[in-house]
Design a protein around this motif. Sequence first.
Motif, PDB file in Angstrom:
ATOM      1  N   LEU A 337       0.815  -1.073  -0.150  1.00  0.00           N
ATOM      2  CA  LEU A 337      -0.106  -0.024   0.049  1.00  0.00           C
ATOM      3  C   LEU A 337       0.841   1.395  -0.031  1.00  0.00           C
ATOM      4  N   VAL A 338       1.944   1.214   0.877  1.00  0.00           N
ATOM      5  CA  VAL A 338       2.596   2.509   1.085  1.00  0.00           C
ATOM      6  C   VAL A 338       3.410   2.516  -0.383  1.00  0.00           C
ATOM      7  N   VAL A 339       4.081   1.676  -0.876  1.00  0.00           N
ATOM      8  CA  VAL A 339       5.009   1.719  -2.204  1.00  0.00           C
ATOM      9  C   VAL A 339       4.119   2.023  -3.252  1.00  0.00           C
ATOM     10  N   SER A 340       2.653   1.561  -3.553  1.00  0.00           N
ATOM     11  CA  SER A 340       1.773   2.007  -4.380  1.00  0.00           C
ATOM     12  C   SER A 340       1.508   3.415  -4.522  1.00  0.00           C
ATOM     13  N   TRP A 341       1.282   3.983  -3.261  1.00  0.00           N
ATOM     14  CA  TRP A 341       1.104   5.579  -3.027  1.00  0.00           C
ATOM     15  C   TRP A 341       2.277   6.136  -3.220  1.00  0.00           C
ATOM     16  N   LEU A 342       3.641   5.715  -3.075  1.00  0.00           N
ATOM     17  CA  LEU A 342       4.744   6.540  -3.364  1.00  0.00           C
ATOM     18  C   LEU A 342       5.094   6.411  -4.780  1.00  0.00           C
TER      19      LEU A 342
END
Length: 906
Positions: A337-342
């Motif tokens: 989730l974090v990487v997708s947002w970044l």
Amino acid sequence: MDLKNRRIKQMLKNFVMIFVPGLLIVAVLAGIFININIDNGKNIIKIRQLNNSEIVSFNVNSIFEDIKSDGNIILSSSEIKAYVANAAEVNNQNELKRIFSNMMTNKKIYDSIRFVGIDGYEKVRVNDADNGTTIAVTDSELEDKGNQTYFAEGMKLNPGEIYISPMDLSMTGDEIEMPIKPLMRLVLPVFNDQNERQGILVLNYLAKNMLDQIENYSKSNMDMKILLLNNEGYYLLSENSNKEFSFVYGDQQGGSFSQENPEIWQAILNNGSGYFDDGKDLYFYAPLYPLEGYRNLHWVLVGAAPLDVLGVFANEDNRMIVLIAALLVLVLAIISLVVSWLLLIRKEASSREKITDGIFKNSKEGIMIMDAEMRIVYINKAFSTITGYPEDEVMGQKPIDFKSSDKLREVYSNIWKTVNEEGNWQGEIVDVRKDGTTYPKYITISKIFDSKSDTLSNYLEVFEDLTNTRITEEAINKIKHYDEVTGLPTQALFELKTREFIKQYDNMAIIILQVTNFNALYDNLGKKSGTILINEASRRIQTFLRDEDLLGLLHKDQFIIARINSNDKLEMGHLMNKMMTYLKEPVVIENEKVYLNVSIGIAVFQEDSADLEKLIEYGNIAKNYALQTGDNTYVFYEKEIRVNYLNNLKLETELRSALEKNELSLAYQPQVQVETRAIIASEALLRWNNENLGPVSPGQFIPVAERTDLIIPIGNWVLEEAIKQNKKWYDITNKKIVVAVNLSPIQFKRSDLPQIIKELLEKYQMPAELLEIEITEGILVENMEGTSLQLEKIKALGVKVAIDDFGTGYSSLKYLQNFNFDKLKIDREFIKDYPQHDTGSIAKTILNLAAQMDINVIAEGVETQEQFLFLKENHCQQIQGYYFHKPLSAKDFEMLLTEKITDRVD
């Protein structure tokens, strides 16, 4: 709203792209680790099973070693020897019963011990009384065992051999004794002092002792059961005692392992030992022999371990792996989730232009962008670093404008023509820097079209400087193709260049030259001196080579030469002689003179082969053949040489094991006193009968033995065997018969030879005057001072010394005067053609010379009466030859000495 939906959709897409592969990786890794853990568990079980098998095997071997030792103790006892010598003596029988009883009382592992005569009847038997005592069976109760298998097998045994019967149950008449009593019989042959078979010794072993040990060991491994089967798959030891020894019962009521587990039993039959996994249990099976090296009887040891303890949820380690995998999935979901947002933020914040510009600026390859008219609009830093042209000198120019040479302009014109026709070009060219230096580079030129209008907008050229790559390749090529010590081409480069010669020239020879003593010199003098030697050898060889010839190095001590435009063997022979003469001249290292020995083999192109690999192979064969015939010589390859070389190699291989296989033997040719015709001596003649080659002539294998130093152990064996045999004859006949033994020059040079002779004479207590050593004239020439000292030591022992084959070598009064020989032996060459083709003048001269010097003479090779009478008339004292006797075996010679074979009387 649409923008928000697109962003959510893109983020979900990124999440799936990251999370799903990660999830698959975690699942796969978890599965892998679980399988690894299961496999490790199985491997641990296998190790335990293997260790258990080795422990059981060791224990069983120990049991039967003890039983065998007990049998040997009885066999070596004075009681059984006395009984065998005089069985009728009652006291001897009682003493034998006593030792049987003592053995059973002390060991408590035997049901009975008996002695069975060669007629199959028991002569002595002692039984176990089941109360710690023993009972000697009366003569009337002794039984006929002639129909028993163990009796038949025991009567086949040679001294030192044993027979062990299969395990069965003790029987009372036709009924099985209860409780059951597993038995095995260990049988040893009994011989008297004359090596005559007297019967067999039978030890009835209570096999329950062995089965209890195996069962107790099984109980100590609570999670593993151990079974023992016979070679037909029946239980000897099982968890269910009702299944044991079912083969003894007529109805085979208990069944068998082979019937219950046919797949496992088939695996046992096919493999002998190994593992079998049926998904429920892991089985280990291995043959179990009673004694190491005894293969006439074996059992099958089977260990079974349950696999349910290794299940995913039954095993603690596997449960931990599943828990860790679940935690990893949770962490992976959060990270995804974090990487997708970044990624979404970065994609929106970054521009294609900045990314492209960053790539170009930091690239190690030179990059140049041109417009549709091929004028330079962009270069990166690497472009200027590689070419030396700064940005202000090339911007707006066409690449061809700063290509100075016409040849380079032509190359670029052709490249651009291809680019315009096909859309791109890539390849390697040599370009010129601004300072005029050339450099290799690999370039790729492509057309770039506008994404909207699809029209040509730019050209992109990317190139890489290959200078460092070429330097590295050249360094590797030098290491690969040139010897670091001599700088000569290695075999790979030599073959590459020679293949080019083969295309150009019709005549050529391949010469293999080996410095045969290089390794010995290297070991003694060290690496530095070894380098000097091999470089000096290289220098000397090159003085005889022409410019078109090629010299290379096959190995550290082996050179290879391609002699171009040369197939004249006479000319090459002269060249080899000159080369060897120069190579044999001393090399001075640290004020010491060192001498090189060389062997040379030559193969001629076209005549021997047109294939380079074959020429090198044939040159090596010729060189090795030259080495076999002696150092410092050269040999041209011929088909016969290959055959002889391979035959000699095979002969050497077989000869190395001749002593171990007892293939060597001695024949003895009598030596006769002329006047009395009495046998006064014999000559020990070596014979070799090989299982593959058959009888081999001494003329074939003696040179091979001398060349390989095998002559030392063989010569020592001949010396010992002759002394041992002659002492035996002396003890039997009380006749002082001398045995003559030929010594090889290599054997004679050993400084410990006199000590060896002395020790052998003392070992067999043979009088020294009954041994005669024969040496050839060649030994005298090589080192007169050393030979004289060696002979003095031998004669000081009382041993006689004769000079063999006199007249064929360096016959000289000097040797006869300087050395105190006991006998002179005339070679058969001076006798064999008398009287038809030889007047006997040389033989007569030798006899007269010996008479004047008061030396006894023996003539060998005497085959006819005319030859005998001639030698007798000329006062030859002793005769050896077919006229009296051919070489005889030790047995026949002994019969001759004891007058069981008639002497010649004509």
